[in-house]
Design a protein around this motif. Structure first.
Motif: not given
Length: 171
Positions: A19-31, A77-88
């Motif tokens: 159904g219809p809904a308004e939205t509230v946008t929250l950061s990870y901490d605020d959720r 939010e300000a994030l770091l994207q991590v890539t490279g060999p040995g991701l696991t």
């Protein structure tokens, strides 16, 4: 006399409402909340009063006392994207520090943290600052996030070993 503020006492999880809904946008901490006054993206002021501290995820909805729904959106939010060999291996080091991590097929996303960035770079990771919604993996023990090991008296009914095989420092 001012109008009474509507309140949200319950949550409908993603996929369990429509159904219809308004939205509230929250950061990870605020959720992560129990009681809080919020304002939707459309300007509706409402109060959240949940029975316990709860992790809200993008796509969940708060049900207001007047029947309206407020959908949860994850803020950029300000994030770091991590890539490279040995991701696991890199993921293991992030998890070993009890750090929230969003896992994609070809990269990991963590909140921007210079100490973790230095550690990961030292392990051979390529790091790129990005701005995006942060929706890390939920906890292994149920819906939402885990809070690490608090080791307070109430936690010692957990059935796990506390040997010296992992570090609880948050360096």
């Amino acid at each position: 006399m001012a109008a009474e503020t509507v309140c949200a006492y319950e949550i409908a999880r993603r996929g369990q409402w429509s159904g219809p809904a308004e939205t509230v946008t929250l950061s990870y901490d605020d959720r992560f909340l129990r009681r809080k006054r919020l304002t939707s993206d459309d300007g509706t002021v409402f109060r959240v009063d949940l029975p316990e501290v709860t992790n809200l995820e993008a796509g969940d909805a708060l049900i207001l006392t007047d029947g309206r729904k407020i959908a949860i959106a994850a803020a950029d939010e300000a994030l770091l994207q991590v890539t490279g060999p040995g991701l696991t291996r890199l993921a293991w080091h992030i998890g070993n520090r009890h750090t929230p991590c969003q896992i994609a097929e070809d990269c990991l996303l963590i909140r921007h943290d210079h100490v973790l960035a230095d550690m990961l770079a030292g392990l051979g990771a390529t790091l790129m600052p990005v701005t995006a919604p942060f929706t890390p993996e939920g906890g292994a023990y149920g819906h939402g996030r885990t809070m690490g090991h608090s080791h307070g008296p109430e936690d010692h009914d957990q059935d796990h070993d506390h040997g010296d095989h992992h570090d609880h420092s948050h360096a």
